[in-house]
Design an enzyme around this catalytic site. Structure first.
Site, PDB file in Angstrom:
ATOM      1  N   ALA A  68       0.838  -1.209   0.000  1.00  0.00           N
ATOM      2  CA  ALA A  68       0.000   0.000   0.000  1.00  0.00           C
ATOM      3  C   ALA A  68       0.868   1.252   0.000  1.00  0.00           C
ATOM      4  O   ALA A  68       0.586   2.229  -0.702  1.00  0.00           O
ATOM      5  CB  ALA A  68      -0.935  -0.001   1.210  1.00  0.00           C
ATOM      6  N   ARG A  99      -7.977   6.688  -2.654  1.00  0.00           N
ATOM      7  CA  ARG A  99      -7.300   7.694  -1.837  1.00  0.00           C
ATOM      8  C   ARG A  99      -7.689   9.118  -2.220  1.00  0.00           C
ATOM      9  O   ARG A  99      -7.303  10.069  -1.575  1.00  0.00           O
ATOM     10  CB  ARG A  99      -5.795   7.485  -1.995  1.00  0.00           C
ATOM     11  CG  ARG A  99      -4.898   8.313  -1.115  1.00  0.00           C
ATOM     12  CD  ARG A  99      -3.575   7.616  -1.056  1.00  0.00           C
ATOM     13  NE  ARG A  99      -2.468   8.377  -0.559  1.00  0.00           N
ATOM     14  CZ  ARG A  99      -1.446   8.772  -1.317  1.00  0.00           C
ATOM     15  NH1 ARG A  99      -1.443   8.553  -2.620  1.00  0.00           N
ATOM     16  NH2 ARG A  99      -0.433   9.408  -0.781  1.00  0.00           N
ATOM     17  N   HIS A 201       7.161   2.967   1.408  1.00  0.00           N
ATOM     18  CA  HIS A 201       7.658   4.291   0.999  1.00  0.00           C
ATOM     19  C   HIS A 201       9.139   4.191   0.646  1.00  0.00           C
ATOM     20  O   HIS A 201       9.585   4.703  -0.368  1.00  0.00           O
ATOM     21  CB  HIS A 201       7.523   5.304   2.144  1.00  0.00           C
ATOM     22  CG  HIS A 201       6.130   5.515   2.634  1.00  0.00           C
ATOM     23  ND1 HIS A 201       5.852   5.872   3.929  1.00  0.00           N
ATOM     24  CD2 HIS A 201       4.935   5.441   2.008  1.00  0.00           C
ATOM     25  CE1 HIS A 201       4.548   5.997   4.084  1.00  0.00           C
ATOM     26  NE2 HIS A 201       3.966   5.735   2.926  1.00  0.00           N
TER      27      HIS A 201
HETATM   28 FE1  CFM Z   1       2.635  11.210   4.084  1.00  0.00          FE
HETATM   29 FE2  CFM Z   1       0.749  10.968   5.566  1.00  0.00          FE
HETATM   30 FE3  CFM Z   1       1.586   8.950   4.013  1.00  0.00          FE
HETATM   31 FE4  CFM Z   1       0.408  11.114   2.948  1.00  0.00          FE
HETATM   32 FE5  CFM Z   1      -1.978   9.833   2.878  1.00  0.00          FE
HETATM   33 FE6  CFM Z   1      -1.545   9.687   5.474  1.00  0.00          FE
HETATM   34 FE7  CFM Z   1      -0.740   7.708   3.940  1.00  0.00          FE
HETATM   35 MO1  CFM Z   1      -3.262   8.099   4.284  1.00  0.00          MO
HETATM   36  S1  CFM Z   1       0.959  12.594   4.323  1.00  0.00           S
HETATM   37  S2  CFM Z   1       2.132  10.020   2.347  1.00  0.00           S
HETATM   38  S3  CFM Z   1      -1.246  11.405   1.582  1.00  0.00           S
HETATM   39  S4  CFM Z   1       2.489   9.807   5.726  1.00  0.00           S
HETATM   40  S5  CFM Z   1      -3.240  10.388   4.433  1.00  0.00           S
HETATM   41  S6  CFM Z   1      -0.683  11.025   7.084  1.00  0.00           S
HETATM   42  S7  CFM Z   1      -1.649   7.582   5.811  1.00  0.00           S
HETATM   43  S8  CFM Z   1      -2.143   7.797   2.349  1.00  0.00           S
HETATM   44  S9  CFM Z   1       1.173   6.812   3.695  1.00  0.00           S
END
Ligand code: CFM
Length: 549
Positions: A68, A99, A201
């Site tokens: 994810a 999303r 990530h």
């Molecule tokens: Fe950064 Fe986030 Fe995330 Fe995010 Fe998101 Fe998120 Fe996410 Mo949901 S800002 S990228 S756009 S860590 S809202 S608080 S949890 S998808 S991995």
């Protein structure tokens, strides 16, 4: 807990913490206790919290998986890369457009390349699991190429691919060589690879850096060239930020990865500054670009009108150019009156109300800015998958223990590019900027120092704790995601999704702040959820209690 004690005024944070842990077996309670921190200002920072560790089996976590984080979060928002999922169809279907990351058709118009609306998958079956799925993957890459002739195809591994050992990297490399005009690469982002989406990530950052960033040297024009890292255009946030940049005369070469294209990533090495918004998801790319190309990075936040103004000023201060500094001040002066009028309107109805937010790895921090602009206090917050530095600040990085789960994720060795490394500023110039107090490079304070003493900071909150917390502290609003939404509303408390925003947005920048004030005003002043009475509250079907050991 007695009925008299449920009044939020009378419960001390330590009592709330004890209640959250009360039902756990002792070993689980001990572990969870380290992830629940009563905030306080210590001489050298805040208390230490445990984060980025495995969720205890049996607990219903709010977290997602590594796949994810890689496919959905980092790579999902780029419109002209075909994202091909190698795995069973469910992984593809459930990662498909939920999303609310938006995209702009771009200069090519509505018929331009936009593959975001497709769900590409190899649709693995039992026989592929038994006999291997590499041939099927090669055929799927070929099919996508024949149908769309994209610039690039990204392949994502789901859990079974890692278990059966399909070599997706070799398949991708062979297809790339065969095509000659399509960049094909793969991500070993099996869901189980890490303890949460955070690992995804990192895996995505590595491959984006290795295979895309810097492959296009055609010059990008612009006087003040930056890239915006860690902004995903949920509900159109990126559109609003780009509107502001444009007004200021700042050229945003690439957003990683909201409303982005392959070319943006490929040319991002030409920026003179990387502005990092969601540090958690993209810091690896920022660091690697600094080492390879000499681009410094600073932390910014465009959630909150004041935070937006502050971030613009930081960017302007970095360029040390009077024209830009003046222009930014002018834009802030033009945008703020509308924001101030909106605050004046809602403040009498929102001031003194309380909020809780449990989101991802940056929003539980960033959104506190918006709530404080509304006179609201965040009484408890936490991340799903952040690391200790996101709570306690970057200075704790050296003291973070690297466990087996983190060691599992590749760290790329990066060196300065022999031809293209160019320090954007001398070390002395960077030091002078820091000394002036306007710009801090490679730094952020984390969530804890921004929260009041006595607030509860909870990492990897779960279903049981969320419900207990809401019952005990009765916030005026609870912010999290779709998995939490309905159980919270059933407790009579308004719930706002801070991942997808439910509907609406943007909430970033100046116009976004106004949207958010109005939405939260509407939610915290609506009594509709307090009329909810679940049938089992009046007529319980079960009685009794759990007894451990
Ligand atoms: Fe950064 Fe986030 Fe995330 Fe995010 Fe998101 Fe998120 Fe996410 Mo949901 S800002 S990228 S756009 S860590 S809202 S608080 S949890 S998808 S991995």
């Amino acid at each position: 807990m007695t009925a008299a004690k449920s009044s939020k005024a009378r419960l001390e944070p330590a009592e709330v913490k004890a209640e959250l842990l009360a039902k756990y077996p002792p070993k689980v309670a001990r572990k969870r206790s380290k992830q629940i921190m009563i905030n306080e200002a210590l001489e050298n920072g805040t208390p230490e919290i445990t984060a980025n560790v495995r969720t205890i089996p049996g607990i219903i976590t709010m977290r997602g998986c590594t796949y994810a984080g890689c496919k959905g979060v980092i790579m999902g928002p780029t419109r002209d890369i075909v994202n091909l999922v190698h795995g069973p169809i469910g992984c593809s279907f459930y990662a498909w457009l939920t999303r609310r990351n938006q995209t702009d058709p771009g200069p090519e118009g509505p018929d331009g390349e936009n593959f975001m609306t497709y769900a590409f998958s190899t649709d693995m079956q039992d026989q592929d699991i038994i006999f291997g799925g590499e041939k099927k993957l090669a055929a799927a890459i070929q099919e996508a190429y024949d149908l769309f002739h994209p610039k690039s195809i990204a392949v994502f591994a789901t859990c079974p691919v890692g278990l059966i050992g399909d070599d997706i990297h070799t398949v991708s490399r062979n297809m790339k060589e065969k095509f000659g005009d399509c960049n094909v690469y793969a991500f070993s982002c099996e869901g189980y690879k890490g303890v949460s989406q955070s690992a995804g990530h990192h895996i995505a950052n590595n491959q984006v850096f290795r295979h895309i960033v810097g492959v296009d040297d055609r010059p990008v024009e612009g006087k003040y060239k930056i890239s915006l890292l860690g902004e995903y255009n949920i509900g159109g946030d990126g559109f609003e930020i780009d509107r502001i940049f444009k007004k200021c005369g700042i050229t945003n070469i690439a957003t990683f990865s909201g409303n982005s294209t392959y070319k943006q990533f490929a040319t991002a090495h030409q920026a003179d500054l990387n502005a990092v918004m969601c540090h958690r998801s993209i810091n690896y790319v920022a660091d690697m670009m600094e080492t390879k190309f000499g681009i410094p990075w600073i932390k910014v936040n465009f959630i909150g009108a004041k935070a937006t103004a502050k971030s613009l000023r930081k960017i302007a201060a970095y360029f040390e150019d009077k024209e830009l500094i003046d222009r930014v001040e002018q834009v802030i002066a033009e945008e703020m009156p509308e924001v101030e009028a909106a605050v004046a309107d809602i403040l009498p109805r929102t001031e003194g109300k309380t909020a809780m937010m449990f989101v991802g790895g940056s929003r539980a921090h960033h959104y506190q800015e918006l709530f404080s602009e509304m006179g609201m206090k965040t009484i408890s917050a936490g991340y799903e998958f952040a690391h200790r530095d996101d709570y306690e600040g970057r200075r704790v990085l050296p003291s973070i223990e690297v466990d087996a789960d983190s060691r599992n994720i590749e760290e790329i060795e990066v060196e300065a590019d022999p031809a293209r490394f160019k320090p954007r500023k001398s070390a002395a110039a960077m030091q002078a900027l820091e000394a002036a107090g306007t710009v801090k490079f490679k730094d952020y304070e984390g969530l804890a120092p921004d929260m009041a003493a006595g607030t509860l900071i909870i990492d990897d909150l779960n279903q049981h704790e969320a419900e207990t917390l809401v019952k005990l502290m009765k916030p005026d609003i609870f912010c999290a995601g779709i998995k939490e939404k309905f159980s919270i509303q059933k407790l009579g408390v308004p719930m706002k999704q801070l991942h997808s925003y439910d509907s609406g947005g943007p909430y970033a920048g100046f116009k976004g702040a106004i949207n958010f004030y109005q939405e939260i005003d509407r939610l915290v002043n609506s009594k509709v959820w307090s009329y909810m009475k679940a049938p089992w509250q009046e007529n319980p079907q079960l009685s009794g209690a759990y007894v451990w050991e």
